[in-house]
Design a protein around this motif. Structure first.
Motif, PDB file in Angstrom:
ATOM      1  N   GLY A  64     129.314  -0.195 -17.945  1.00 10.82           N
ATOM      2  CA  GLY A  64     130.079  -0.765 -19.254  1.00 10.82           C
ATOM      3  C   GLY A  64     129.078  -0.690 -20.214  1.00 10.82           C
ATOM      4  O   GLY A  64     129.584  -1.321 -20.971  1.00 10.82           O
ATOM      5  N   GLY A  65     127.964  -0.199 -20.009  1.00 16.21           N
ATOM      6  CA  GLY A  65     127.021  -0.928 -21.503  1.00 16.21           C
ATOM      7  C   GLY A  65     126.566  -2.024 -21.677  1.00 16.21           C
ATOM      8  O   GLY A  65     126.070  -2.466 -23.291  1.00 16.21           O
ATOM      9  N   ILE A  66     126.523  -3.125 -20.613  1.00 13.05           N
ATOM     10  CA  ILE A  66     125.913  -4.179 -20.981  1.00 13.05           C
ATOM     11  C   ILE A  66     124.572  -3.942 -21.155  1.00 13.05           C
ATOM     12  O   ILE A  66     123.541  -3.272 -20.022  1.00 13.05           O
ATOM     13  CB  ILE A  66     125.583  -4.662 -19.282  1.00 13.05           C
ATOM     14  CG1 ILE A  66     127.507  -5.130 -19.003  1.00 13.05           C
ATOM     15  CG2 ILE A  66     125.380  -6.159 -19.426  1.00 13.05           C
ATOM     16  CD1 ILE A  66     127.623  -5.775 -17.964  1.00 13.05           C
ATOM     17  N   GLU A  67     123.623  -4.953 -21.918  1.00 16.16           N
ATOM     18  CA  GLU A  67     122.238  -4.454 -21.671  1.00 16.16           C
ATOM     19  C   GLU A  67     121.848  -6.059 -21.426  1.00 16.16           C
ATOM     20  O   GLU A  67     121.590  -7.098 -22.529  1.00 16.16           O
ATOM     21  CB  GLU A  67     121.817  -4.108 -23.193  1.00 16.16           C
ATOM     22  CG  GLU A  67     122.581  -2.695 -23.631  1.00 16.16           C
ATOM     23  CD  GLU A  67     121.522  -2.146 -24.947  1.00 16.16           C
ATOM     24  OE1 GLU A  67     121.187  -2.533 -25.305  1.00 16.16           O
ATOM     25  OE2 GLU A  67     121.124  -0.652 -25.289  1.00 16.16           O
ATOM     26  N   VAL A  68     120.688  -6.179 -21.407  1.00 17.11           N
ATOM     27  CA  VAL A  68     119.997  -7.679 -20.734  1.00 17.11           C
ATOM     28  C   VAL A  68     118.341  -7.583 -20.935  1.00 17.11           C
ATOM     29  O   VAL A  68     117.335  -7.026 -20.845  1.00 17.11           O
ATOM     30  CB  VAL A  68     119.982  -8.479 -19.521  1.00 17.11           C
ATOM     31  CG1 VAL A  68     119.560  -9.669 -19.420  1.00 17.11           C
ATOM     32  CG2 VAL A  68     121.582  -7.562 -19.015  1.00 17.11           C
ATOM     33  N   ASP A  69     118.075  -8.325 -21.950  1.00 20.36           N
ATOM     34  CA  ASP A  69     116.711  -8.347 -22.061  1.00 20.36           C
ATOM     35  C   ASP A  69     116.142  -9.244 -21.839  1.00 20.36           C
ATOM     36  O   ASP A  69     116.438 -10.022 -21.967  1.00 20.36           O
ATOM     37  CB  ASP A  69     116.282  -8.832 -23.890  1.00 20.36           C
ATOM     38  CG  ASP A  69     116.660  -8.255 -24.798  1.00 20.36           C
ATOM     39  OD1 ASP A  69     116.572  -6.461 -25.250  1.00 20.36           O
ATOM     40  OD2 ASP A  69     117.813  -8.592 -26.113  1.00 20.36           O
ATOM     41  N   GLN A  70     114.740  -8.922 -21.358  1.00 17.60           N
ATOM     42  CA  GLN A  70     114.243  -9.879 -20.600  1.00 17.60           C
ATOM     43  C   GLN A  70     112.633  -9.675 -19.955  1.00 17.60           C
ATOM     44  O   GLN A  70     112.173  -8.358 -21.226  1.00 17.60           O
ATOM     45  CB  GLN A  70     114.193  -8.957 -18.771  1.00 17.60           C
ATOM     46  CG  GLN A  70     114.696  -7.173 -18.465  1.00 17.60           C
ATOM     47  CD  GLN A  70     115.321  -6.692 -17.502  1.00 17.60           C
ATOM     48  OE1 GLN A  70     115.685  -7.513 -17.055  1.00 17.60           O
ATOM     49  NE2 GLN A  70     114.686  -5.372 -17.063  1.00 17.60           N
ATOM     50  N   ILE A  71     111.679 -10.364 -19.812  1.00 15.70           N
ATOM     51  CA  ILE A  71     110.113 -10.563 -19.990  1.00 15.70           C
ATOM     52  C   ILE A  71     109.896 -10.669 -18.415  1.00 15.70           C
ATOM     53  O   ILE A  71     110.544 -11.613 -17.393  1.00 15.70           O
ATOM     54  CB  ILE A  71     109.587 -11.648 -20.991  1.00 15.70           C
ATOM     55  CG1 ILE A  71     110.486 -13.158 -20.283  1.00 15.70           C
ATOM     56  CG2 ILE A  71     110.792 -11.240 -22.336  1.00 15.70           C
ATOM     57  CD1 ILE A  71     109.507 -13.956 -20.160  1.00 15.70           C
ATOM     58  N   ALA A  72     108.489 -10.660 -18.694  1.00 11.09           N
ATOM     59  CA  ALA A  72     107.849 -11.289 -17.408  1.00 11.09           C
ATOM     60  C   ALA A  72     106.234 -11.444 -17.949  1.00 11.09           C
ATOM     61  O   ALA A  72     106.106 -10.897 -18.475  1.00 11.09           O
ATOM     62  CB  ALA A  72     107.102  -9.678 -16.491  1.00 11.09           C
ATOM     63  N   THR A  73     105.478 -12.356 -18.123  1.00  6.36           N
ATOM     64  CA  THR A  73     104.611 -13.300 -18.446  1.00  6.36           C
ATOM     65  C   THR A  73     103.405 -12.780 -17.498  1.00  6.36           C
ATOM     66  O   THR A  73     103.063 -12.112 -16.229  1.00  6.36           O
ATOM     67  CB  THR A  73     104.812 -15.207 -18.324  1.00  6.36           C
ATOM     68  OG1 THR A  73     104.416 -15.188 -16.698  1.00  6.36           O
ATOM     69  CG2 THR A  73     105.684 -15.498 -19.013  1.00  6.36           C
ATOM     70  N   LEU A  74     102.459 -12.419 -18.337  1.00  8.40           N
ATOM     71  CA  LEU A  74     101.162 -12.087 -17.400  1.00  8.40           C
ATOM     72  C   LEU A  74     100.310 -12.972 -16.852  1.00  8.40           C
ATOM     73  O   LEU A  74     100.513 -14.508 -17.544  1.00  8.40           O
ATOM     74  CB  LEU A  74     100.349 -10.844 -19.142  1.00  8.40           C
ATOM     75  CG  LEU A  74     100.762  -9.908 -19.845  1.00  8.40           C
ATOM     76  CD1 LEU A  74     100.283  -9.337 -20.646  1.00  8.40           C
ATOM     77  CD2 LEU A  74     101.387  -9.285 -18.512  1.00  8.40           C
ATOM     78  N   THR A  75      99.871 -12.964 -15.697  1.00 10.07           N
ATOM     79  CA  THR A  75      98.680 -13.566 -15.334  1.00 10.07           C
ATOM     80  C   THR A  75      96.903 -12.859 -15.802  1.00 10.07           C
ATOM     81  O   THR A  75      96.734 -11.943 -15.948  1.00 10.07           O
ATOM     82  CB  THR A  75      98.851 -13.388 -14.162  1.00 10.07           C
ATOM     83  OG1 THR A  75      98.811 -11.947 -13.318  1.00 10.07           O
ATOM     84  CG2 THR A  75     100.197 -13.851 -13.942  1.00 10.07           C
ATOM     85  N   CYS A  76      96.544 -14.113 -15.093  1.00  8.30           N
ATOM     86  CA  CYS A  76      95.021 -13.889 -14.669  1.00  8.30           C
ATOM     87  C   CYS A  76      93.902 -14.647 -14.180  1.00  8.30           C
ATOM     88  O   CYS A  76      94.812 -14.791 -13.737  1.00  8.30           O
ATOM     89  CB  CYS A  76      94.085 -14.066 -16.487  1.00  8.30           C
ATOM     90  SG  CYS A  76      94.432 -15.460 -16.891  1.00  8.30           S
ATOM     91  N   ALA A  77      92.602 -15.063 -14.045  1.00  5.39           N
ATOM     92  CA  ALA A  77      92.239 -15.091 -13.259  1.00  5.39           C
ATOM     93  C   ALA A  77      92.652 -16.278 -13.251  1.00  5.39           C
ATOM     94  O   ALA A  77      92.601 -17.119 -14.985  1.00  5.39           O
ATOM     95  CB  ALA A  77      90.484 -15.447 -13.066  1.00  5.39           C
ATOM     96  N   PRO A  78      92.587 -17.962 -12.660  1.00  3.92           N
ATOM     97  CA  PRO A  78      92.335 -19.033 -12.925  1.00  3.92           C
ATOM     98  C   PRO A  78      90.894 -19.669 -13.713  1.00  3.92           C
ATOM     99  O   PRO A  78      90.099 -18.752 -13.063  1.00  3.92           O
ATOM    100  CB  PRO A  78      92.699 -19.980 -11.812  1.00  3.92           C
ATOM    101  CG  PRO A  78      91.948 -19.117 -10.938  1.00  3.92           C
ATOM    102  CD  PRO A  78      91.978 -17.564 -11.525  1.00  3.92           C
ATOM    103  N   SER A  79      91.627 -20.593 -14.714  1.00  6.18           N
ATOM    104  CA  SER A  79      90.306 -21.180 -15.105  1.00  6.18           C
ATOM    105  C   SER A  79      89.673 -22.909 -14.579  1.00  6.18           C
ATOM    106  O   SER A  79      90.541 -22.684 -13.755  1.00  6.18           O
ATOM    107  CB  SER A  79      90.422 -21.598 -16.943  1.00  6.18           C
ATOM    108  OG  SER A  79      91.682 -23.062 -16.174  1.00  6.18           O
ATOM    109  N   ALA A  80      88.524 -22.678 -14.790  1.00  6.34           N
ATOM    110  CA  ALA A  80      88.141 -24.247 -13.914  1.00  6.34           C
ATOM    111  C   ALA A  80      89.581 -25.838 -13.580  1.00  6.34           C
ATOM    112  O   ALA A  80      89.336 -25.889 -12.271  1.00  6.34           O
ATOM    113  CB  ALA A  80      87.297 -24.629 -14.245  1.00  6.34           C
TER     114      ALA A  80
END
Length: 205
Positions: free
Chosen positions: A135-151
């Motif tokens: 029906g033409g539904i559109e949902v903008d969506q995101i995913a966060t980026l990850t990396c190695a942890p800091s101390a």
């Protein structure tokens, strides 16, 4: 890596800190428990808006040509530019006051709140996509980026979100791959505070 966020600063203060107008997020309330599947306030190259946290990769396939079936809330920064499932995605920044992690066994887990020692906001790098439904539904969506942890966080999780400096926002949103790759690294040690999370309703806002 981020599993829940919180954004408790007034949205006008968030907009001011990012040199933005409040725009369509003017009614955003303080939220202490933002879960995957819910909407987040994000910054794109057109300003502040809301997007669903979690990319449903309908029509996307992995390197073997198989459909990707699961919702993706995080993406590894080391491979985000290489995997076919992320080809053609956009970029955004997620401004929050902090995020939660858990340690311990099931039913005995301890929740930890991670915030910047200097106060203010953390700016998470993210990728964006648009889910198109019947029906033409559109949902903008995101995913966060990850990396190695800091101390600061290595004792509570083996990954952390990619956190940007304010001065790097413009580069992340519009820079070419070679220019933004150096941004995808752990935040310097000593800049995050880790405390037990208290008085949080995990079933509510």
């Amino acid at each position: 890596m981020p599993g829940r966020f919180f954004l408790t600063s007034p949205i006008v203060d968030v907009a001011r800190a990012l040199d933005q107008g409040v725009g369509p997020v003017a009614d955003e309330p303080a939220r202490r428990n933002i879960a995957p599947g819910q909407e987040l306030v994000v910054l794109t190259d057109t300003g502040l808006c809301r997007m669903r946290w979690g990319i449903i990769p309908v029509g996307r396939v992995d390197a073997r040509g198989r459909p990707v079936m699961k919702t993706l809330i995080n993406a590894r920064s080391e491979t985000v530019f290489d995997k076919s499932v992320f080809r053609g995605t956009g970029r955004a920044v997620v401004p929050v006051n902090g995020w939660y992690e858990w340690t311990g066994e099931k039913r005995r887990k301890t929740a930890w709140a991670i915030t910047p020692k200097s106060g203010g906001l953390l700016l998470f790098a993210a990728i964006t996509d648009c889910w198109r439904g019947p029906g033409g539904i559109e949902v903008d969506q995101i995913a966060t980026l990850t990396c190695a942890p800091s101390a600061d966080v290595v004792d509570i999780h083996h990954r952390m979100g990619v956190i940007l400096e304010k001065d790097d926002i413009g580069l992340w949103l519009s820079g070419v791959q070679q220019a933004v790759t150096p941004l995808l690294r752990s935040w310097p040690a000593g800049r995050l505070q880790v405390e037990k999370a208290v008085d949080v309703d995990w079933n509510g806002p």
